[in-house]
Design a protein around this motif. Structure first.
Motif, short mmCIF file in Angstrom:
data_model
loop_
_atom_site.label_atom_id
_atom_site.label_comp_id
_atom_site.label_asym_id
_atom_site.label_seq_id
_atom_site.Cartn_x
_atom_site.Cartn_y
_atom_site.Cartn_z
N VAL B 121 -0.83 -14.64 -27.10
CA VAL B 121 -1.70 -13.46 -27.17
C VAL B 121 -0.94 -12.30 -27.80
N GLU B 122 -1.65 -11.51 -28.60
CA GLU B 122 -1.05 -10.31 -29.16
C GLU B 122 -1.38 -9.12 -28.25
N PHE B 123 -0.35 -8.46 -27.77
CA PHE B 123 -0.59 -7.37 -26.82
C PHE B 123 -0.46 -6.00 -27.47
N ALA B 124 -1.32 -5.09 -27.05
CA ALA B 124 -1.23 -3.70 -27.49
C ALA B 124 -0.17 -2.96 -26.69
N ILE B 125 -0.15 -3.23 -25.39
CA ILE B 125 0.79 -2.57 -24.48
C ILE B 125 1.30 -3.60 -23.47
N VAL B 126 2.59 -3.56 -23.21
CA VAL B 126 3.19 -4.35 -22.13
C VAL B 126 3.79 -3.37 -21.13
N LYS B 127 3.36 -3.47 -19.87
CA LYS B 127 3.85 -2.56 -18.84
C LYS B 127 4.48 -3.32 -17.69
N GLY B 128 5.68 -2.96 -17.31
CA GLY B 128 6.31 -3.56 -16.13
C GLY B 128 7.26 -2.56 -15.52
N ASN B 129 7.83 -2.91 -14.36
CA ASN B 129 8.88 -2.04 -13.83
C ASN B 129 10.18 -2.31 -14.59
N TYR B 130 11.19 -1.53 -14.32
CA TYR B 130 12.46 -1.68 -15.06
C TYR B 130 12.95 -3.13 -15.06
N GLY B 131 12.88 -3.75 -13.88
CA GLY B 131 13.39 -5.12 -13.77
C GLY B 131 12.58 -6.10 -14.61
N GLU B 132 11.26 -5.99 -14.53
CA GLU B 132 10.39 -6.91 -15.27
C GLU B 132 10.58 -6.76 -16.79
N ILE B 133 10.60 -5.52 -17.23
CA ILE B 133 10.76 -5.28 -18.68
C ILE B 133 12.13 -5.78 -19.14
N SER B 134 13.14 -5.52 -18.35
CA SER B 134 14.49 -5.98 -18.71
C SER B 134 14.53 -7.50 -18.78
N HIS B 135 13.93 -8.14 -17.81
CA HIS B 135 13.91 -9.61 -17.81
C HIS B 135 13.21 -10.15 -19.05
N LEU B 136 12.06 -9.59 -19.37
CA LEU B 136 11.33 -10.06 -20.56
C LEU B 136 12.11 -9.82 -21.84
N ALA B 137 12.89 -8.74 -21.86
CA ALA B 137 13.68 -8.41 -23.04
C ALA B 137 14.96 -9.23 -23.12
N GLY B 138 15.19 -10.04 -22.10
CA GLY B 138 16.39 -10.86 -22.10
C GLY B 138 17.63 -10.11 -21.65
N ALA B 139 17.42 -8.95 -21.08
CA ALA B 139 18.56 -8.17 -20.58
C ALA B 139 18.81 -8.52 -19.11
N GLU B 140 19.93 -8.08 -18.61
CA GLU B 140 20.27 -8.27 -17.20
C GLU B 140 19.18 -7.59 -16.34
N ALA B 141 18.71 -8.28 -15.33
CA ALA B 141 17.66 -7.67 -14.50
C ALA B 141 17.85 -8.01 -13.04
#
Lengths: 277, 277, 277
Positions: B121-141
């Motif tokens: 799916v193509e998303f317009a906006i992705v919203k999460g808390n710091y941990g969720e966004i970091s995890h999706l970005a492949g960063a330490e979470a």
């Protein structure tokens, strides 16, 4: 625990402090009617709620949990599968599991599901209303709930019998709440009549017991302190302004959040807990 | 949009007015814990909520929608099927789709489901808390949520990286909310600490972003104004009488309804939005 | 019933008293958005809610019920199966069944499900908003809800036509609520505009009608008194302090609980009910 009848405000405060310090993850499988309430009440006590209930995810989340609540208000095949999965995960990894057998005795389906859970999962605490606990114990039960004085004498023994049979501490909620292990039964005098005028207060007690048991080692202490704290919050809720059961319910959730350790420490809870002979 | 840091009360009022004028249908697939809250918050902003989540019906309803919210708090096979169906329908018919990846990183099941949605799916906006966004970005979470000052510097870059990877505007909610596209990240200083004491405030932010994006053409404007308005409602809620988190929650929903365009127009929001260098 | 236009506060009080005396079990299948609200509103009227919705359990619980509510806001295969099962059980055992065809006309799936229910189950009362009732009656309908004055004249006839076709009493909710059987249609002037600003007020009217019909023998009396009582509670809710729709909603639930028989007996309801010619 030490004899429950000697519980003090300080001891209750210690338990409340343990929840806020350990902040355990409480994995709750429950019916859809009370899901939001159960999540909030766990958060307000100071623990972290999670409500993962799809097969697969339910067990994975239970592996991370400090305690698991199985509320059987929901009877779909997939949900029953998830209940078993989460219960098993809790048992295998040492997370205590609390059972709330909603509607025990009401339908053959509920008998079957609850029976299979009681066979397959080891429970730390089983909580139901007088009717549900009596039904599970094989005693005479009225499914619509039995709260008369005439039943009171019997419920202590019934709860003890179910505790002996299951190995769990048993909490029977009613006009007076009863907590029993195999050796003894106690009545806890706390609460407010408006709690019965709101949907979900029984289920929220189950969630409360999971939050307490996820933070304390001893089943009986968790059950007694959780039940007592819950009733005290119900009383304090009535002291806040309200116009009926819906505003009382908001007060109740606020009162849970506000029953902080330092507040509890100052309460005189002597006489709240009595042994049922 | 024009540079977010120059946002005025008038500009925010225009966005709020757009919701009430367009009154878009917001098709929300979400977890059962927060369903009622999400429906109400969308209605209070002035849009029309619908929560059709059975396969078949979910896609048909998404075809009628002005925006679609996919909240992944619910992991049953059927629900995952409906999430894909509604996302696909949104993409095909041009309705913007908002993702709220609840619990990202918590279990293998959530990784798998969220990964499949981000691929399909193509998303317009992705919203999460710091941990969720970091995890999706492949960063330490840290899955329990990361709100420390030490993490703050990094989250802007992390959000930008996820925006670049997904093509979506990314909203990371925390002590300070962060909004980022591939080029820049902004911190939004608004909100109240009691928002964290109530279940569902993160999910309600997702619903808010869907309501804003369903009424505005630009992803970044919708994300910035939606996040700002949400935080302002949280502050204004604290000014109404309350006794704890449950009454604060009622205030919050009232404050959303009361943040009307004419109210917002008079607010001084200068300094609320800062660019993260 | 006697002519609805002659309804008095005393007659309404008799109906409210019947609910509290019979305390019928109301088995409600409904969408997840409003489950908690529907359970509470039934409890606040004085009846006993139960929300068993898994196939198997749903029918077994309907066999015990004083009335059954089928709210079609939820469209999964399993839920549709449970709707049929509970409707059938109600019909077989003589429990009146109330239909709330949420979203009628919105999607092909909803048309199919609602059509199959109307073929298979005999309903005592069908309640929807103007758009839903019009769609079911085969009349022109706007799915987003039709509340304009221009539509008002037609809705009485439309409701009568649907009543004649289904054999049910029909309730069409809108700016003014309309109750019709095959012979006549009535408008009921009660309620408050804030009811439309809260999610679930339509669904709660369905639950209210089930509680009334579970306690009264006559479809038309149950529909007229239930709709009137509901609107009166909406008005009385506005007299309690509130800051917006969320606090109004709490007031509304309190007002339901507080509209006791002795309160209703003193109300002047003359002129609230008018025949539509």
């Amino acid at each position: 625990m030490s004899e429950p009848t000697t519980t003090t405000g300080e001891a209750l405060a210690d338990s409340l402090r343990a929840i806020r310090e350990r902040e355990p993850l409480i994995q709750q499988l429950t019916n859809e009617v009370t899901k939001n309430d159960l999540a909030n009440v766990v958060l307000h006590w100071g623990a972290l709620p999670v409500m993962a209930d799809a097969p697969g995810d339910a067990g994975e989340m239970a592996e991370l949990a400090g305690a698991v609540l199985l509320n059987t208000g929901r009877m779909s095949d997939r949900n029953v599968e998830a209940l078993h999965e989460a219960g098993r995960a809790g048992n295998e990894l040492g997370a205590p599991v609390v059972l709330d057998p909603v509607g025990a005795g009401a339908t053959p389906t509920r008998d079957r599901v609850q029976g299979s859970l009681l066979s397959a999962v080891e429970f730390a605490i089983v909580k139901g209303n007088y009717g549900e606990i009596s039904h599970l114990a094989g005693a005479e039960a009225e499914v619509k709930g039995v709260e008369s004085v005439g039943e009171y004498e019997g419920i202590g023994e019934t709860a003890r019998a179910l505790a002996a049979e299951t190995g769990a501490v048993v909490v029977a909620s009613g006009a007076e709440d009863v907590v029993a292990d195999a050796e003894a039964a106690y009545r806890i005098t706390a609460g407010h009549e408006l709690m019965g005028a709101v949907v979900g207060t029984g289920c929220m007690l189950g969630a409360t017991l999971a939050a307490f048991r996820g933070s304390l080692e001893d089943d009986l202490t968790a059950a007694v302190h959780g039940t007592l704290a819950y009733g005290l919050a119900g009383e304090r809720a009535a002291e806040l302004p309200h116009n009926g059961p819906a505003s009382y319910r908001i007060n109740f959730l606020d009162a849970v959040a506000n029953l902080r350790p330092e507040v509890a420490a100052d309460l005189d809870v002597g006489g709240r807990i009595g042994r049922i002979d």
